[in-house]
Design a protein around this motif. Structure first.
Motif, PDB file in Angstrom:
ATOM      1  N   ARG A  68       0.324  -4.860  12.488  1.00 49.79           N
ATOM      2  CA  ARG A  68      -0.389  -4.154  13.359  1.00 49.79           C
ATOM      3  C   ARG A  68       0.173  -2.975  13.328  1.00 49.79           C
ATOM      4  O   ARG A  68       0.997  -2.717  13.728  1.00 49.79           O
ATOM      5  N   TYR A  89      -9.388  -1.434  10.065  1.00 52.38           N
ATOM      6  CA  TYR A  89      -9.120  -0.411  11.233  1.00 52.38           C
ATOM      7  C   TYR A  89     -10.144   0.008  12.043  1.00 52.38           C
ATOM      8  O   TYR A  89     -11.417  -0.703  12.375  1.00 52.38           O
ATOM      9  N   ASP A 144      -4.984  -7.594  -0.576  1.00 53.11           N
ATOM     10  CA  ASP A 144      -4.271  -7.686   0.640  1.00 53.11           C
ATOM     11  C   ASP A 144      -5.956  -6.296   1.275  1.00 53.11           C
ATOM     12  O   ASP A 144      -6.569  -6.418   0.965  1.00 53.11           O
ATOM     13  N   ARG A 145      -5.582  -7.172   2.849  1.00 54.01           N
ATOM     14  CA  ARG A 145      -6.650  -6.105   3.681  1.00 54.01           C
ATOM     15  C   ARG A 145      -6.428  -5.591   5.141  1.00 54.01           C
ATOM     16  O   ARG A 145      -5.267  -6.081   5.717  1.00 54.01           O
ATOM     17  N   TYR A 146      -6.855  -4.252   4.978  1.00 54.97           N
ATOM     18  CA  TYR A 146      -7.240  -3.979   6.070  1.00 54.97           C
ATOM     19  C   TYR A 146      -8.258  -2.901   7.118  1.00 54.97           C
ATOM     20  O   TYR A 146      -8.187  -3.146   6.584  1.00 54.97           O
ATOM     21  N   SER A 182      -9.961  -3.553   1.534  1.00 57.05           N
ATOM     22  CA  SER A 182      -9.414  -5.054   0.508  1.00 57.05           C
ATOM     23  C   SER A 182      -8.966  -5.178  -0.581  1.00 57.05           C
ATOM     24  O   SER A 182      -9.404  -3.876  -1.404  1.00 57.05           O
ATOM     25  N   VAL A 209      -4.788  -0.319  13.914  1.00 57.49           N
ATOM     26  CA  VAL A 209      -4.718  -0.759  12.330  1.00 57.49           C
ATOM     27  C   VAL A 209      -4.184  -2.186  12.014  1.00 57.49           C
ATOM     28  O   VAL A 209      -2.617  -2.617  11.494  1.00 57.49           O
ATOM     29  N   GLN A 210      -4.372  -3.440  11.884  1.00 57.08           N
ATOM     30  CA  GLN A 210      -4.446  -4.430  11.330  1.00 57.08           C
ATOM     31  C   GLN A 210      -4.186  -4.568   9.878  1.00 57.08           C
ATOM     32  O   GLN A 210      -5.271  -4.156   9.325  1.00 57.08           O
ATOM     33  N   ALA A 211      -3.434  -5.565   9.151  1.00 57.69           N
ATOM     34  CA  ALA A 211      -3.450  -5.969   7.662  1.00 57.69           C
ATOM     35  C   ALA A 211      -2.591  -6.754   7.760  1.00 57.69           C
ATOM     36  O   ALA A 211      -1.547  -7.524   8.388  1.00 57.69           O
ATOM     37  N   ALA A 247      -4.542   2.775   1.053  1.00 55.97           N
ATOM     38  CA  ALA A 247      -5.489   2.344   1.877  1.00 55.97           C
ATOM     39  C   ALA A 247      -5.194   3.735   2.111  1.00 55.97           C
ATOM     40  O   ALA A 247      -4.352   4.512   2.698  1.00 55.97           O
ATOM     41  N   SER A 303       1.027  -1.575   0.068  1.00 51.43           N
ATOM     42  CA  SER A 303       0.195   0.244   0.147  1.00 51.43           C
ATOM     43  C   SER A 303       1.237   1.368   0.050  1.00 51.43           C
ATOM     44  O   SER A 303       1.803   1.146   0.942  1.00 51.43           O
ATOM     45  N   SER A 346     -12.565  -1.084   7.029  1.00 49.70           N
ATOM     46  CA  SER A 346     -12.186  -2.821   6.616  1.00 49.70           C
ATOM     47  C   SER A 346     -12.330  -1.420   5.084  1.00 49.70           C
ATOM     48  O   SER A 346     -12.884  -1.659   3.833  1.00 49.70           O
TER      49      SER A 346
END
Length: 769
Positions: free
Chosen positions: A382, A446, A442-444, A467, A415-417, A495, A149, A465
């Motif tokens: 994270r 919040y 990718d996935r994020y 993605s 923020v986990q990704a 993102a 990202s 979220s």
């Protein structure tokens, strides 16, 4: 003194070139000798347009900071606004978090600021010293496969040094290096100590750099007006920094290596903000700014050579980044208890913690006449982001009048990704044809946490979220010997940052005309429907390469969607509200509020030229040129694009290999008003008509190296030899003309403090044993 450069005509004709280290020895006969070694090594990015700077390049250029690194790389500039200075890179007009910055695969911190053109607080993204770097890859064009990202328009990927870089291939060995230098433009003294050792299976290394200096000079060396917006020399700044890189590798066998790393970067600026001093408001204004970055990491490398992979690399890191801006003001007005003068302070700080675990695999194999170079892997991370603001006011007698904890710029957010990626490069037709294709997902997620310092009366802050799949494809074909064409197409994405997603939310009150009720209305809100920014980057090029010549030209077309900007909207447009000031009342329909929103398309296109020639056994010539232009959906130009720029470099390396001298001419075109004037738009925040434009300029630099002994090396340079007065567009484009005391306002005289340094010199002395 005005320049009279004899190379100007050649610079305009050929453009100019990025700096490439040229090591020419006595028996040199081919161009391959002058090419950067990194071009023949495996680089992280499969992008065709990558500039690789190795340790030798950094040393030859005497690059002391990020701006020095890209001095000879057209199409790339530094975002330099606010007291924290460098805030990232600008590649082909995209900047800030839209350009990914990584160190050993780990992303730098997010940018976080109060207002785009105001240095009250702008958190730096973190720093790393140039002496700790083994290589820098500057990627032009989307490459989300390698950088993730933020790599919308490009990426900058730093790789730090390893113990093995200093040690013999085998056996116990010790290396000690000392380096001292001085940079005149910043009155900066620096020293670096390097220690590396191998004892049995243990390889260790320590690189420590200490710098002490001042603010970067402007072209002017004096100012008629010492304080306020007319001051034409930069505000005094005392700068100190220290950077420690420590690594320990355990060589567990021919196939296994376990390594540990610790990085510590510290920087402190003591600012005497004279340009903001005015009577009776500010009698004194000073800043104490600190930027700290710590990284702890472990890496495991397994050269397995099995069916699934040849090499597996597992990396686990924690990075802690803290930026703090403490401003103290002696005020001559507005004091508690009316008595003046009085003291007040504003303390702003952000903390960001990034935890990351990644596993990467490589596999090379031959299937008939087709060769494969496969890379694939996965990562989890994270990021915790927090912001604090405290204002303190003192009375004239020195007693504390108030301590106020201001609303945070953003809520404390987790923020986990995670991501998965795969890329394969196929070699066909005896390596004349190369096809590359990659895919990444990718996935994020919040998770903001509300509390006493961030309350959300608007009800718009919540979990969101994002993605996105991204991809990259490319081809290179050598249609006749030494001549090839290439094409690459890539999809990038970004993102939203925490600042984009959760800028401060506020509410206000308004009186309904029909009922007379006082109601709560939005003032600024978050946008739970915000979409990620995306790009589609297309580039095609031609390359001619022989033993003594390398020429290349490329054209690119980049399209960006969903740019995130702050915009104004109307709430309840059908409701009449009564606004009264004293006895005078007006009626308006709806109330105005601000919210981050996705803007329409932005298109950037351009062309680049690159050339390297070996003119003889000792002479080499380099030239590149970069042109970019961009516009938004309504036809307005993209203001952040820098004017055309290039560098022409001529180098002589003595046949003995003991000394060399290099001249680089940098030429940039002027920023035309037609490329900066925007159509006024009340919805999106922008600067429709810049007050200052940068003129064309030509700057000549002269550097040289001398091996006094095999262990002692002297490098020296004179920069801006002809004392050219010039301005960088990236530095002045948000500066406004006027007497307002806020940052970004200057008089026609005060703009001088944003000019670049005049003639200046640098020298470094390096010794190793």
């Amino acid at each position: 003194m005005k320049p009279t450069p004899t190379l100007l005509a050649l610079a305009v004709a050929l453009g100019l070139s990025g700096h490439v280290r040229a090591e020419i020895v006595a028996d040199a006969r081919t161009l391959d000798t002058v090419l950067v070694k990194g071009e023949r090594e495996k680089q992280k990015s499969a992008n065709q347009n990558v500039t690789v700077l190795k340790t030798g390049d950094i040393d030859d250029q005497m690059a002391q900071n990020m701006e020095d690194l890209i001095r000879y790389v057209p199409g790339v500039s530094i975002v330099d606004l606010g007291r924290f200075g460098d805030n990232g890179f600008n590649i082909r007009g995209l900047e800030g978090d839209r350009v990914s910055i990584t160190v050993d695969g780990l992303g730098f911190a997010e940018a976080l600021e109060t207002t785009a053109s105001y240095e009250f607080f702008r958190a730096g993204r973190g720093g790393i010293d140039t002496d700790a770097l083994k290589s820098v890859e500057i990627v032009k064009g989307a490459d989300a496969i390698s950088a993730g990202s933020g790599a919308l328009g490009g990426a900058v990927m730093f790789t730090t040094k390893d113990p093995a870089d200093y040690l013999s291939a085998s056996g116990n060995d010790t290396h000690v290096g000392l380096k001292f230098g001085y940079t005149g433009a910043r009155e900066e003294s620096m020293g670096t100590l390097t220690f590396a050792n191998r004892t049995g299976i243990v390889e260790s290394m320590l690189v420590y750099t200490r710098r002490e200096g001042s603010e970067a000079e402007s072209w002017y060396d004096d100012t008629v007006v010492l304080t306020g917006t007319e001051r034409r020399t930069p505000d005094p700044i005392d700068v100190e920094s220290g950077n420690l890189l420590a690594k320990v590798d355990l060589v567990l066998g021919e196939s296994h290596r376990l390594g540990f790393v610790y990085e510590q970067a510290r920087a402190t600026n003591e600012v005497n903000n004279l340009s903001r001093v005015y009577s009776p408001g500010y009698l004194s204004r000073r800043g104490h700014d600190t930027s700290d970055r710590d990284r702890f990491g472990a890496r495991y490398l397994w050269q397995a050579d099995n069916t699934a992979f040849d090499v597996m690399e597992v990396q686990v890191d924690r990075q802690e980044t803290e930026s703090r801006g403490l401003t103290t003001i002696i005020a001559g007005s507005g004091c508690p208890g009316v008595v003046t003068p009085c003291l007040r302070s504003e303390d702003r700080a952000t903390d960001q913690v990034l935890d990351r675990a990644a596993v990467d695999f490589t596999k090379d194999w031959q299937s008939g006449e087709v060769g494969h170079a496969l890379v694939y892997g996965a990562a989890w991370q994270r990021r915790d982001v927090d912001f604090t603001a405290v204002d303190t006011r003192w009375r004239a007698d020195g007693s504390v009048a108030s301590v106020t904890i201001d609303p945070a710029q953003v809520p404390k957010t987790d923020v986990q990704a995670w991501n998965l990626y795969l890329r394969d490069s196929l070699s066909l037709m005896d390596d004349r044809l190369t096809l590359t294709a990659g895919l990444r997902y990718d996935r994020y997620d919040y998770s903001p946490r509300l509390g006493p310092t961030f309350e959300d009366d608007s009800g718009t802050v919540g979990e969101v979220s994002f993605s996105s799949p991204t991809w990259q494809a490319g081809a290179s074909f050598e249609f006749v010997p030494d001549h090839s064409v290439w094409l690459q197409v890539g999809r990038g994405f970004r993102a939203p940052s925490v600042g984009d997603m959760y800028a401060p939310t506020n509410t206000a009150t308004a009186t309904e005309e029909a009922s007379g009720n006082v109601v709560t209305v939005w003032s600024s809100v978050a946008n739970p429907n915000l979409e990620a920014e995306k790009s589609l980057n297309t580039e095609i090029g031609y390359r001619w390469q022989t033993d003594r010549l390398k020429l290349g030209v490329s054209v690119f077309h980049d399209k960006y969607d969903n740019f995130i900007e702050s915009a104004q909207f109307i709430q309840n447009p059908d409701t009449a509200y009564r606004n009264c000031v004293g006895a005078a009342c007006t009626i308006t329909y709806g109330t105005t509020y601000t919210m981050p929103a996705n803007r329409g398309e932005v298109t950037v296109k351009g062309a680049e030229f690159e050339g390297q020639w070996l003119l003889g056994d000792a002479w080499s010539l380099r030239a590149v040129y970069s042109h970019s232009e961009g516009e938004s959906q309504n036809g307005d130009p993209l203001q952040s694009i820098s004017p055309d720029r290039g560098v022409l470099g001529l180098r002589y390396a003595a046949p003995t290999g003991r000394w060399s001298i290099t001249g680089n001419v940098t030429h940039a075109l002027a920023k035309k008003r037609s490329d900066a004037e925007l159509t006024p738009n009340g919805q999106f925040s922008q600067n429709p008509s810049p007050d200052f434009l940068s003129d064309a300029y030509t700057v000549f630099d002269l550097t040289g190296q001398l091996l006094i002994t095999d262990q002692l090396r002297l490098t020296a340079g004179v920069y801006n030899v002809f004392d050219e007065q010039y301005y960088q567009w990236s530095r002045i484009r948000m500066i406004n003309e006027g007497t307002n005391t806020l940052y970004g306002y200057v008089t026609s005289e005060g703009i001088g403090r944003y000019s670049e340094p005049g003639r200046n010199f640098r020298v470094t002395l390096a010794y190793h044993f």
